[in-house]
Design a protein around this motif. Structure first.
Motif, short mmCIF file in Angstrom:
data_model
loop_
_atom_site.label_atom_id
_atom_site.label_comp_id
_atom_site.label_asym_id
_atom_site.label_seq_id
_atom_site.Cartn_x
_atom_site.Cartn_y
_atom_site.Cartn_z
N THR A 161 -13.06 36.74 -38.09
CA THR A 161 -12.57 37.74 -39.04
C THR A 161 -11.43 37.18 -39.87
O THR A 161 -11.37 37.36 -41.09
N ALA A 162 -10.52 36.46 -39.22
CA ALA A 162 -9.41 35.84 -39.94
C ALA A 162 -9.91 34.80 -40.94
O ALA A 162 -9.42 34.73 -42.08
N ALA A 163 -10.91 34.01 -40.54
CA ALA A 163 -11.46 33.00 -41.44
C ALA A 163 -12.15 33.65 -42.64
O ALA A 163 -11.99 33.20 -43.79
N ASN A 164 -12.91 34.69 -42.39
CA ASN A 164 -13.63 35.37 -43.48
C ASN A 164 -12.69 36.09 -44.43
O ASN A 164 -12.91 36.12 -45.64
N ARG A 165 -11.62 36.68 -43.89
CA ARG A 165 -10.66 37.41 -44.72
C ARG A 165 -9.56 36.51 -45.27
O ARG A 165 -8.71 36.94 -46.02
N LYS A 166 -9.57 35.23 -44.82
CA LYS A 166 -8.58 34.24 -45.25
C LYS A 166 -7.16 34.72 -44.94
O LYS A 166 -6.27 34.73 -45.80
N THR A 167 -6.96 35.11 -43.68
CA THR A 167 -5.64 35.57 -43.23
C THR A 167 -5.19 34.73 -42.04
O THR A 167 -6.00 34.13 -41.33
N PRO A 168 -3.89 34.69 -41.78
CA PRO A 168 -3.42 34.10 -40.51
C PRO A 168 -3.96 34.90 -39.34
O PRO A 168 -4.29 36.09 -39.47
N LEU A 206 -6.14 27.84 -42.16
CA LEU A 206 -5.40 29.07 -41.87
C LEU A 206 -4.62 28.93 -40.56
O LEU A 206 -5.12 28.33 -39.61
N PRO A 207 -3.41 29.48 -40.50
CA PRO A 207 -2.57 29.30 -39.31
C PRO A 207 -2.99 30.19 -38.15
O PRO A 207 -3.46 31.31 -38.33
N LEU A 249 7.14 32.51 -40.71
CA LEU A 249 6.39 31.28 -40.47
C LEU A 249 5.02 31.31 -41.16
O LEU A 249 4.55 30.28 -41.66
N ALA A 250 4.39 32.48 -41.21
CA ALA A 250 3.11 32.60 -41.91
C ALA A 250 3.29 32.31 -43.39
O ALA A 250 2.42 31.68 -44.03
N GLY A 251 4.41 32.74 -43.97
CA GLY A 251 4.68 32.44 -45.37
C GLY A 251 4.83 30.95 -45.62
O GLY A 251 4.37 30.43 -46.64
N ILE A 252 5.45 30.23 -44.67
CA ILE A 252 5.60 28.78 -44.80
C ILE A 252 4.25 28.09 -44.71
O ILE A 252 3.90 27.25 -45.55
N LEU A 253 3.47 28.44 -43.70
CA LEU A 253 2.22 27.74 -43.46
C LEU A 253 1.15 28.03 -44.52
O LEU A 253 0.26 27.21 -44.74
N THR A 254 1.20 29.20 -45.14
CA THR A 254 0.23 29.53 -46.18
C THR A 254 0.79 29.26 -47.58
O THR A 254 0.12 29.55 -48.57
N LYS A 255 2.03 28.73 -47.65
CA LYS A 255 2.68 28.41 -48.94
C LYS A 255 2.74 29.64 -49.84
O LYS A 255 2.53 29.57 -51.05
#
Length: 327
Positions: A151-158, A195-196, A276-282
Motif C-alpha cells: 500500500t505504501a509503495a502504491n500510494r508512494k508514501t513512507p 520510499l522510507p 525524518l520522513a521530510g528529510i528522506l523524501t526531500k
C-alpha cells in the motif's frame, strides 16, 4: 415458609444483586514504581505513567488515533488467508483460539494497517497488536505486513511499522516461518521504490519478527524501556552460562551498541517521524507544526543517518526552540 421462600428471599437477593460495585480498572499500578495512577489520567497521557515515564502497552486503535492528524485514518483490507491450515490442536483447537482472540480484541489478526496524514503528508502505518496471541507472526499477520508495504509503495508514501511480537506462531508451523522471507521481499520492493521504512520497536519485540522485517528499516526507533531481541535473556544465560549485562535487550542498551538509531518518548514520535520522513523524501521542511509541545531536536547523528546518500542538507532539519525536550 412459602411466603418467606417466595417473597422475602428473592427481594433480599435482588437488593444485593443491584449493589453498585467499584470498577476494577479505576486505578492502574505502575509496574516500575508501584505508583497507583488514575485510569483516565493514564489514558489521556497515551498510556505513559506521568511521574516515572514508564511506557505501558497501548491498544492499536488508540495508537493510530494519537498518531494520525486529528485521529482520522482509514484501515486497509489485508486480504484473506487459509484459516487453521494444519488443523492444529493442543489443549484446544487453533480455530477456537482464533475465535476467542478475535472476540477479545475486535481484530481479525495481529496486524492492522491504516492510511492517513501525518502533518498534512500522506503516510501508511501498520501496528502489531501484542494482545492478539502475543503479536505472533502467522500467515494473516505476514499478509498484513506485506499489504502495508505494498500500500505504501502504491500510494508512494513512507511506511511506519509499530512492532510488538513474541515471535512466530507455532500453530502454523513452517507456514509461519515462511512469512520471514515473504515480508523481507516486500521490504526490498519498498526500498526499490525509494520510499522510507520506519520501524518503531515497542515492548516486547522478539523472535522471528526481530530476525526479519523488524530489523530491515531505514531508521529504527524505539520506545523507552522496550525489550528487543531474538531469544529470551534467561535462555541466553543458560546457553552461554554467563550473567548478561544490566539492561541487556532494552532499547537504551541497543541504542548504545548501534542497533537502534533513536530512543523516542511516545509523545514525540509524531514530530520525530514527520521530520525524518521530510528529510528522506526531500520534501519541503515543515515550517510550522500545530502541536502544543515543541518538536524534539533531531541530533546530528540521526540527521547523518537519514541524509546519507540523498544529498540532504542541514536546512531540511526541523529543530526545537531553546528549552525543548530532546531524547
Amino acid at each position: 415458609m412459602n411466603w418467606i421462600d417466595n417473597f422475602v428471599r428473592p427481594k433480599i437477593r435482588s437488593f444485593l444483586g443491584n449493589k453498585r460495585e467499584t470498577p476494577e480498572n479505576l486505578w492502574v499500578k505502575d509496574p516500575e514504581s508501584g505508583e497507583m495512577v488514575f485510569y483516565r489520567d493514564l489514558e489521556a497521557n497515551q498510556w505513559v505513567v506521568p511521574n516515572s515515564g514508564y511506557h505501558m502497552k497501548i491498544k492499536p486503535a488508540d495508537r493510530l488515533a494519537h498518531f494520525f492528524d486529528n485521529g482520522h485514518y482509514s484501515t486497509v483490507p489485508l486480504g484473506s488467508v487459509p484459516q487453521d491450515p494444519l488443523k492444529f490442536r493442543d489443549q484446544k483447537r487453533y480455530s477456537d483460539r482464533l475465535k476467542e482472540q478475535r472476540a477479545k480484541t475486535g481484530n481479525d489478526d495481529a496486524v492492522i494497517v491504516a492510511t492517513g496524514q501525518l502533518y498534512e503528508r500522506d503516510i501508511t502505518v501498520a501496528v502489531q497488536d501484542f494482545d492478539f496471541m502475543g503479536g505472533s507472526l502467522g500467515m494473516a499477520a505476514g499478509q498484513g505486513i506485506i499489504a502495508g508495504l505494498e500500500t505504501a509503495a502504491n500510494r508512494k508514501t513512507p511506511f511506519v511499522l509499530f512492532v510488538a511480537s513474541g515471535g512466530a506462531r507455532m500453530q502454523e508451523g513452517i507456514l509461519s516461518l515462511m512469512q520471514m522471507p515473504r515480508t523481507t521481499v516486500a521490504v526490498l520492493r519498498l526500498r526499490e521504490a525509494g520510499l522510507p521504512f520506519f520501524v518503531v520497536f515497542t515492548d516486547p519485540t522478539t523472535g522471528g519478527v526481530t530476525a526479519s522485517y523488524a530489523m530491515l528499516g531505514d531508521i529504527h526507533l524505539a520506545e523507552p524501556g522496550a525489550r528487543i531481541g531474538f531469544a529470551g535473556a534467561r535462555v541466553i544465560e543458560q546457553t552461554i552460562r554467563e550473567k548478561l549485562p544490566k539492561g541487556f535487550q532494552r532499547a537504551e542498551y541497543l541504542y548504545e551498541h548501534g542497533m537502534v538509531d533513536m530512543v523516542v518518548h511516545r509523545h514525540d514520535l509524531r514530530a520525530i517521524i514527520a521530520s525524518l520522513a521530510g528529510i528522506l523524501t526531500k520534501s519541503t521542511p515543515i515550517a510550522e507544526l500545530n502541536e502544543s509541545a515543541p518538536v524534539p531536536r533531531v541530533t546530528m547523528r540521526e540527521a547523518a543517518i537519514a541524509a546519507e546518500g540523498d544529498g540532504g542538507d542541514e536546512g531540511d532539519l526541523v529543530t526545537a526552540p531553546e528549552g525543548a525536550h530532546a531524547e
